[in-house]
Design a protein around this motif. Sequence first.
Motif: not given
Length: 313
Positions: A45-55
């Motif tokens: 839902n955003v252009q940025t993010g961090q992490g390998k697990i899909e929320p």
Amino acid sequence: MEKKYNKQGVIGSVIFHAIILLILIFFGLKALPNEEEGILVNLGNVQTGQGKIEPPKASTTPSTPPVQKTTPPPKPVEESSSKSEENVKTQDFEEAPVVKTKAQLQKEKEEKKKREEEKAKQKRKEEEDRKKRLEEERIANEKAIAEAKAVEEKRLKEEAERKKREEEQRIKDEARNNVGSAFGKSNSTSVSEGDAGGSGNQGYVTGDPNSTNRTGSGLGNSGNGADLTGRSLVGGLPQPEYNIQEQGVVVISIKVNRSGIVTSAEYEFNGSSTQNQTLIAAAKKAAMKAKFNRDSSAAMEQKGTIRYTFELN
């Protein structure tokens, strides 16, 4: 006939739908063009993010900071009303016509008929009131004219009676003056005689110039005559009718009203020399026919006498 029309309708409907289906097959049903292939991207839902697990999917909705709500100041009523009016005025579509039921149409028709009947009834009432008012005015005018006419007739009648009394008085005075000058005592130069005051020769035109009596019938003990103080006969004294061989004097006591009409006649013993009932009846009948001059200042019933002298036929 109805079955035939139904059959034709079914056939026509089938043919119409078949034609529509053919048109859709040849012209309307086309395959969708293949789109260009691309890169499959991660759901987010955003252009940025961090992490390998899909929320989880529940968190796919982005969290937004709470918005502080501020209570707007109350708007004037006039503004809202004006806006509502503007909204109403700026509507660019027309309201659908109201379809009235048969019962509503019948009710409106009855109400219209009732209003027309009430209007006609009111008009008739106004016309009747107008006619009634005109009739009352006509009756009032006729009554006023009749009253004016009655007053005029009464005035003319009183005037005629006044002239008649004046004429009778003039004749009476003239006769008295003539008698006074014609039957005065030969050995006197007087032009007036009497004890009642005034000028003239007091007495009756049928009297004796040598008599000292001032009142009475003027006939002495013979003849016919009437005695009613201050009043005189009108048209002469009616004569009694009799066919018997009797003689004598009959005195009748009479009562006379102001109009000069004899209202009562009774046998008077004093002065009468006979009691013959036939002569008395004839005298009373003749006395009731006597007429005297009108005198409004006289008594309601003035008393007097009438003397009849009956002689052998």
